[in-house]
Design a protein around this motif. Structure first.
Motif, PDB file in Angstrom:
ATOM      1  N   TYR A 125      19.962 -52.140  77.985  1.00 42.70           N
ATOM      2  CA  TYR A 125      20.664 -53.442  77.216  1.00 42.70           C
ATOM      3  C   TYR A 125      21.616 -53.772  78.148  1.00 42.70           C
ATOM      4  CZ  TYR A 125      17.528 -52.354  73.234  1.00 42.70           C
ATOM      5  OH  TYR A 125      16.600 -52.141  72.457  1.00 42.70           O
ATOM      6  N   ASP A 129      23.585 -58.176  74.627  1.00 40.71           N
ATOM      7  CA  ASP A 129      22.454 -58.092  73.765  1.00 40.71           C
ATOM      8  C   ASP A 129      22.517 -57.574  72.710  1.00 40.71           C
ATOM      9  OD1 ASP A 129      20.850 -59.706  75.789  1.00 40.71           O
ATOM     10  OD2 ASP A 129      20.572 -57.547  76.982  1.00 40.71           O
ATOM     11  N   ILE A 130      23.116 -56.177  72.821  1.00 36.45           N
ATOM     12  CA  ILE A 130      23.014 -55.187  71.624  1.00 36.45           C
ATOM     13  C   ILE A 130      24.112 -55.094  70.768  1.00 36.45           C
ATOM     14  CG2 ILE A 130      23.874 -53.193  72.940  1.00 36.45           C
ATOM     15  CD1 ILE A 130      21.729 -51.493  71.799  1.00 36.45           C
ATOM     16  N   GLN A 245      17.530 -57.210  65.675  1.00 38.70           N
ATOM     17  CA  GLN A 245      16.816 -56.525  66.953  1.00 38.70           C
ATOM     18  C   GLN A 245      15.584 -57.461  67.429  1.00 38.70           C
ATOM     19  OE1 GLN A 245      16.729 -52.365  66.185  1.00 38.70           O
ATOM     20  NE2 GLN A 245      18.896 -52.493  65.469  1.00 38.70           N
ATOM     21  N   GLY A 250      16.623 -57.620  76.138  1.00 41.97           N
ATOM     22  CA  GLY A 250      16.480 -56.218  76.573  1.00 41.97           C
ATOM     23  C   GLY A 250      15.709 -55.209  75.904  1.00 41.97           C
ATOM     24  N   GLY A 251      15.664 -54.027  76.305  1.00 45.76           N
ATOM     25  CA  GLY A 251      14.905 -53.021  75.578  1.00 45.76           C
ATOM     26  C   GLY A 251      13.654 -52.717  76.199  1.00 45.76           C
ATOM     27  N   ARG A 275      14.115 -49.770  70.329  1.00 47.54           N
ATOM     28  CA  ARG A 275      14.358 -50.653  68.958  1.00 47.54           C
ATOM     29  C   ARG A 275      14.115 -49.832  67.647  1.00 47.54           C
ATOM     30  NH1 ARG A 275      13.521 -54.833  72.617  1.00 47.54           N
ATOM     31  NH2 ARG A 275      14.717 -56.806  72.401  1.00 47.54           N
TER      32      ARG A 275
END
Length: 382
Positions: A125, A129-130, A245, A250-251, A275
């Motif tokens: 990420y 994003d996170i 989430q 990302g991810g 996630r």
């Protein structure tokens, strides 16, 4: 020294620290450093922008560092952003000024917030994003902290019966006077408990009905945001974080280096499941002991501790190392005699079982540890 670290990266693990009662460390020195300061300021500024957007107020992490403001529940969201920014800056400084690439390490691990930062550092990420998800919910976590206290439950004899600890927590919860739960498994004989109201006192009063007399509970005087416990259910934090989430970017990249997760205790991340693991990260206990054992069994001989004043992971390794060397003595590590083994059996029976079933713990005294902020500030630069 830098050359030595570069050559050892294939047998090196990076350990990212989480939230603690002290979160500034030597960040001010790095911020004011004539060479490192610009990178530190850039990373703090980026995290300030994200934090300001999430909290809907102006946040200036550079001013926060310079002021030396202590950590309290009121500044918990700011401390989260600070820790993430500082850890990422540490990794950048290694790469930019010493050609020491985090990506070439054998693996990484992170306790609590540190695991989230490890996901960023490993390319899964971006910070933007996170970080918004935990920051958006951090104030509610801090409000729950006002009535939440930590206790360290440990045994001086046999290993703890985790089932009995969990059973007693659930019995206390059912009485409706607050929630108490295991937040982290530190070792076979130590867990962290987080409890609301008088639940820690209730646990202490009743624990010897089912647990041995050599089990002790030490109460911490600080209040703690109840991450990694079901206390967060009271505000619906896990479900709301999971909803956020769904749409965060990302991810879909396998972490490089790989990450041993405190959620699973193993190298569980692939190119799409982060996630799902992060959903469990929020309210499930941290399996730190499993992570530390996997680290010992991996063959690494160096651990670089990232972040300001890293404490829990190096302290846990030190206790384990001291336990091993205190019983076996260094001269006995290569040949177990009956006398040495009987000494272990008498004083630390939990360690005896581990030596017979998980011999990798014997490597603990031989792993080198580097606190990265200290290492950076000790380097002589042109």
């Amino acid at each position: 020294m830098a050359t030595d670290l570069r050559e050892r990266l294939s047998n090196t693990a990076f350990a990212f620290r989480g939230y603690n009662v002290e979160n500034l460390g030597r960040t001010k020195e790095l911020l004011e450093h004539r060479v490192f300061g610009s990178v530190m300021a850039e990373q703090l500024s980026e995290a300030s922008r994200i934090c300001s957007d999430c909290l809907h107020e102006e946040v200036n992490l550079i001013d926060h560092v310079r002021s030396g403001r202590p950590s309290t529940p009121e500044v918990f969201p700011i401390d989260m952003a600070l820790i993430a920014a500082v850890e990422l800056a540490h990794v950048r400084l290694l790469e930019q000024f010493f050609d020491i690439s985090y990506f070439k390490a054998k693996f990484a691990l992170g306790y609590s917030l540190g695991e989230v930062v490890a996901l960023i550092a490993s390319g899964v990420y971006r910070l933007e994003d996170i970080l918004p998800a935990p920051l958006s919910l951090a104030r509610e976590c801090a409000e729950l902290a006002q009535d939440t206290t930590m206790g360290v439950l440990f045994s001086r004899g046999p290993a703890l019966s985790f089932h009995e600890v969990e059973r007693l927590c659930l019995l206390i919860n059912s009485e409706g006077q607050g929630v108490i739960s295991i937040s982290s498994y530190l070792s076979p004989n130590t867990v962290l408990l987080l409890g609301q109201g008088k639940t820690l006192e209730m646990f202490s009063e009743r624990m010897h009905d089912t647990l041995p007399e050599k089990v002790h509970l030490r109460k911490n005087s600080h209040t703690w945001p109840p991450l990694h416990t079901p206390i967060l259910w009271q505000r619906g934090v896990p479900n709301r974080a999971a909803v956020m989430q769904h749409t965060m970017g990302g991810g879909f990249t396998t972490p490089k280096p790989p990450i041993i997760s405190c959620v699973t205790g193993k190298m569980s991340y692939n190119d799409f499941n982060s996630r799902e693991i992060l959903n469990r990260w929020i309210d499930h206990p941290q399996k730190l002991w499993d992570v530390l054992y996997e680290t010992l069994a991996s063959g690494v001989d160096l651990i670089i501790h990232v972040g300001p004043t890293p404490n829990l992971i190096p302290a846990t390794f030190k206790r384990l190392s001291d336990n091993v060397t205190g019983q076996l003595k260094r001269r006995s590590l290569n040949s177990f005699g009956l006398r040495a083994m009987s000494g272990i059996a008498r004083k630390r029976p939990w360690l005896t079982n581990l030596i017979s079933s998980k011999s990798a713990i014997l490597r603990a005294p031989f792993i080198e540890h580097i606190v990265l902020e200290d290492w950076l500030l000790a380097q002589e630069l042109p």
